[in-house]
Design a protein around this motif. Structure first.
Motif, PDB file in Angstrom:
ATOM      1  N   LEU A  53      47.964  34.439  25.336  1.00 37.10           N
ATOM      2  CA  LEU A  53      48.311  35.772  25.833  1.00 37.10           C
ATOM      3  C   LEU A  53      47.211  36.775  25.490  1.00 37.10           C
ATOM      4  N   THR A  54      46.661  36.646  24.285  1.00 35.50           N
ATOM      5  CA  THR A  54      45.552  37.509  23.883  1.00 35.50           C
ATOM      6  C   THR A  54      44.405  37.414  24.882  1.00 35.50           C
ATOM      7  N   LEU A  55      44.063  36.173  25.265  1.00 38.68           N
ATOM      8  CA  LEU A  55      42.971  35.988  26.230  1.00 38.68           C
ATOM      9  C   LEU A  55      43.321  36.579  27.590  1.00 38.68           C
ATOM     10  N   LEU A  56      44.583  36.378  28.004  1.00 38.14           N
ATOM     11  CA  LEU A  56      45.010  36.907  29.308  1.00 38.14           C
ATOM     12  C   LEU A  56      44.928  38.427  29.337  1.00 38.14           C
ATOM     13  N   ILE A  57      45.422  39.055  28.263  1.00 35.33           N
ATOM     14  CA  ILE A  57      45.382  40.527  28.185  1.00 35.33           C
ATOM     15  C   ILE A  57      43.932  41.002  28.236  1.00 35.33           C
ATOM     16  N   THR A  58      43.059  40.320  27.477  1.00 31.57           N
ATOM     17  CA  THR A  58      41.649  40.693  27.464  1.00 31.57           C
ATOM     18  C   THR A  58      41.058  40.610  28.865  1.00 31.57           C
ATOM     19  N   LEU A  59      41.371  39.501  29.545  1.00 31.00           N
ATOM     20  CA  LEU A  59      40.845  39.279  30.893  1.00 31.00           C
ATOM     21  C   LEU A  59      41.324  40.378  31.846  1.00 31.00           C
ATOM     22  N   ALA A  60      42.639  40.664  31.795  1.00 25.87           N
ATOM     23  CA  ALA A  60      43.194  41.685  32.680  1.00 25.87           C
ATOM     24  C   ALA A  60      42.561  43.046  32.387  1.00 25.87           C
ATOM     25  N   ALA A  61      42.466  43.377  31.087  1.00 30.25           N
ATOM     26  CA  ALA A  61      41.903  44.677  30.705  1.00 30.25           C
ATOM     27  C   ALA A  61      40.453  44.782  31.153  1.00 30.25           C
ATOM     28  N   MET A  62      39.684  43.693  31.012  1.00 32.76           N
ATOM     29  CA  MET A  62      38.275  43.742  31.416  1.00 32.76           C
ATOM     30  C   MET A  62      38.153  43.901  32.928  1.00 32.76           C
ATOM     31  N   ALA A  63      39.003  43.198  33.675  1.00 33.51           N
ATOM     32  CA  ALA A  63      38.936  43.306  35.135  1.00 33.51           C
ATOM     33  C   ALA A  63      39.190  44.749  35.574  1.00 33.51           C
ATOM     34  N   LEU A  64      40.261  45.324  35.025  1.00 33.25           N
ATOM     35  CA  LEU A  64      40.569  46.720  35.354  1.00 33.25           C
ATOM     36  C   LEU A  64      39.447  47.636  34.871  1.00 33.25           C
ATOM     37  N   GLY A  65      38.963  47.345  33.660  1.00 31.06           N
ATOM     38  CA  GLY A  65      37.919  48.176  33.058  1.00 31.06           C
ATOM     39  C   GLY A  65      36.640  48.179  33.873  1.00 31.06           C
ATOM     40  N   ILE A  66      36.258  47.017  34.390  1.00 27.19           N
ATOM     41  CA  ILE A  66      35.016  46.927  35.173  1.00 27.19           C
ATOM     42  C   ILE A  66      35.147  47.750  36.452  1.00 27.19           C
ATOM     43  N   ALA A  67      36.295  47.618  37.118  1.00 26.80           N
ATOM     44  CA  ALA A  67      36.481  48.352  38.375  1.00 26.80           C
ATOM     45  C   ALA A  67      36.419  49.860  38.135  1.00 26.80           C
TER      46      ALA A  67
END
Lengths: 220, 255, 217
Positions: free
Chosen positions: A21-35
């Motif tokens: 879950l930690t990895l998933l949250i990181t991935l989601a946050a980075m995707a949103l963050g990059i955009a």
């Protein structure tokens, strides 16, 4: 006091689920963050004063307030505006917004890191604006921004632990839960710390590998 | 080929160029010399629109540089070689030479590569096709940069102190390429400190000082029997020898 | 929006604002002192010591502060070291901060050309003279902007003490929200207070950085 390491293995599956879950949250946050970060970086170098001002305000506000508070604002505050989200969603979005402010600065610094000579050469070869952006500015800015980008991924990975404060059962949340139920505080936290270190190393290696593929060392 | 009429340029109160006029015939090789800050690099960069200008007009091969649409036309016909080479560091040598052909001239991959190989062969770097700029010496990088500019099949080539950033022993290989270009009838404007090149290769030498063209003539007359007081002083200061630059950039670094 | 409520609670908020400042100051001092010691010891060039110090730095930089905080708050009492909320927050923030400070100083020291140390050695200076008179002053100059950047993070990170129930600013906002509702009003007010301290310090760090590298584009 006595340690009970033998009790630990049966919690490993739970900890693994938490790490996932930690990895998933990181991935989601980075995707949103990059955009959002890319948009904000564009805003900060825009021709229009208003856009520059708004983007600057956004970036500075987020960078100068605690991430935990940002999570609270989204999770506890948004429902009063009629926007109800699950803890994971609210937390991931808050983390993504947090990342976007830092990414905006990283992207901007990357743009500033593009050698002026490369731009001039592109102009002299009569590249169009779009071609220059696609073939010269963006690849060179990405290359310049890459190390800072990698550092940010790691700090977002660590910051995802803050979601435990709104009862998300990522790695830290799970660990707290096991700890309070079993009183195996020392053992569980030690193992969880190892998990984080392992996650860090794995993600860092992956990023380093990606970096070598995207930006071969001889092309610097 | 090149027609400059009364061009000026200033940064705030600082005037870099004052009423410069110049005509260059096709096939002419013009060396531009002068002290640093004389405006010679600015003048050169103006000729392909890297610098704007305040007054006057510039026409190259009939195209008016103050018209934005024609500016792109001009840039296609004017090749530029920079002091710092300015190769694209993230692209291989081959890609550096083909990219503008592909993007700007819309050449096919095969045609672009064929031309690139011919040009790299010409500057004796065909074996460096897959290398990155950082793996080449300064002299090699500058030769690639010349090939990159030639790949656009320009009618005019501009050289902005093309050898000033090179180690002394690498200057020769770049000058050789420039010399052979000149002998083939390329129109060239060369800002340089290499008095040997100006004397032996150029058809015409311009001496710039204080933002003006102070002297203009064939190298024999201008360099050997200078009349202008400032030119005399300049030539005395730099020694007026074959190899002029007394402190090469690389030699100035502390050990 | 109902900011009248916030106004009524102003003294409660102000009180915890001071608590946040106090905890920040303690953690900044503690983290800097420990971080400097770690950086200094790493210069001694003793292999086993270096390894241990690297492990210390990597451990505290590689795990979340929140977990360190839980570990200290719940773990230390189990080994008969009583810690209250303040001490748990203070110790965790100090360790965490010191790891970052040590890294800032290390890269500052590494930015000093080797010739400096060699010149000092050639003049017959010993390790301590070299470090304190030649290396440290120059490294300090380079390190100052990122160091101040770390301090901004510390101030923001004191908000994590909320989770062990220490009554700092974020905790107070949470309590007020639980009692009176209106979460947005309380949280945004508190966020503005954090911003009011952090923003000027961030700008100071940026200004110093520009001053130190005037040619940077």
């Amino acid at each position: 006091m006595a340690f009970h390491w033998t009790a630990i293995p049966r919690f490993i599956p739970q900890l693994l689920a938490g790490a996932q879950l930690t990895l998933l949250i990181t991935l989601a946050a980075m995707a949103l963050g990059i955009a959002i970060g890319a948009a904000m970086a564009a805003g900060r170098v825009s021709r229009f004063r208003v856009l520059r001002l708004l983007a600057g305000l956004y970036v500075e506000f987020i960078r100068n307030t605690p991430a935990l508070l940002q999570i609270f604002i989204l999770f506890f505050g948004m429902p009063s505006l009629g926007l109800r989200m699950s803890a994971v969603t609210a937390g991931s979005i808050a983390l993504g917004l947090n990342a976007s402010a830092y990414l905006a600065e990283i992207f901007r610094a990357g743009l500033n890191g593009v050698p002026a000579g490369s731009r001039e050469a592109a102009i002299a070869l009569s590249f169009s604006r779009l071609h220059m952006l696609a073939y010269v500015t963006t690849p060179l800015a990405m290359r310049a921004a890459w190390p800072a980008f990698c550092n940010l991924v790691i700090s977002i990975l660590l910051a995802s632990s803050l979601l435990s404060a709104i009862s998300v059962y990522e790695l830290t949340g799970i660990t707290n839960d096991i700890s309070t139920k079993t009183f195996l505080t020392f053992e569980v936290y030690s193992i969880a710390a190892l998990f984080y270190v392992a996650l860090n190393i794995a993600v860092s290696l992956l990023l380093a590998l990606t970096g070598r593929l995207l930006f071969p060392p001889q092309s610097r | 080929m090149i027609e400059v009429k009364g061009v000026s340029k200033s940064y705030g109160a600082h005037e870099v160029l004052r009423q410069v006029s110049l005509e260059v015939e096709p096939g002419q090789v013009v060396a531009i010399i002068g002290p640093s800050g004389s405006g010679k690099s600015t003048f050169l960069r103006m000729l392909n629109g890297l610098e704007g200008f305040n007054g006057g007009s510039i026409r190259i091969d009939g195209h008016d540089l103050s018209v934005p649409r024609e500016l792109q036309q001009v840039r296609r016909q004017v090749g530029m070689v920079f002091q710092q080479f300015n190769l694209f560091p993230h692209l291989t040598v081959g890609r550096n030479v083909t990219i503008a052909q592909r993007l700007v001239l819309k050449e096919s991959k095969a045609a672009a590569e064929k031309r690139a190989r011919r040009l790299l062969d010409r500057v004796e770097l065909s074996e460096k096709w897959g290398s990155y700029p950082s793996q080449l010496s300064g002299g090699q990088q500058q030769r690639v940069a010349i090939a990159r500019a030639l790949a656009m099949e320009p009618k005019v080539m501009l050289f902005d102190e093309a050898t000033s950033a090179l180690d002394p022993e690498l200057v020769g290989e770049v000058l050789d390429v420039m010399r052979s270009l000149a002998s083939e009838g390329m129109t060239m404007l060369v800002v340089t400190h290499e008095m040997g090149f100006a004397r032996n290769v150029a058809d015409r030498v311009l001496f710039m000082d204080g933002g003006r063209i102070v002297a203009d003539g064939p190298p024999g007359r201008l360099l050997d029997n200078p009349e202008d007081e400032r030119l005399i002083q300049f030539l005395r200061r730099i020694g007026n020898h074959e190899r002029s630059d007394p402190t090469p950039v690389s030699g100035a670094q502390p050990a | 929006m109902n900011f009248a409520l916030v106004w009524e609670a102003r003294w409660l908020i102000f009180d915890s604002f001071l608590v946040t400042l106090y905890l920040s100051a303690c953690a900044i001092v503690g983290g800097t002192v420990v971080g400097m010691i770690v950086a200094l010891l790493r210069q001694a060039g003793i292999r086993s010591l270096n390894l241990a110090l690297r492990a210390y730095v990597e451990l505290f930089r590689g795990t979340p502060l929140l977990m360190q905080l839980f570990f200290i708050y719940f773990g230390l009492p189990l080994v008969s070291i009583p810690v209250d909320r303040f001490w748990a927050a203070f110790i965790a923030l100090t360790c965490f901060t010191s790891a970052y400070v040590a890294e800032v100083f290390r890269s500052g020291i590494e930015a000093i050309p080797r010739g400096q140390s060699e010149a000092a050695t050639a003049l017959g200076m010993g390790f301590f003279h070299r470090f304190f008179w030649i290396i440290a002053p120059q490294a300090m100059r380079v390190s100052l902007p990122p160091l101040i950047g770390v301090y901004v993070s510390v101030i923001k990170d004191t908000s994590l003490a909320t989770v062990v129930g220490y009554n700092e600013l974020t905790r107070r906002a949470m309590e007020l929200m639980l009692r009176f509702g209106h979460p947005l009003e309380f949280f945004i007010t508190v966020a503005l207070l954090y911003f009011a301290i952090c923003y000027p310090i961030s700008k100071l760090s940026e200004a110093l950085e520009r001053k130190l590298t005037p040619t940077a584009r």
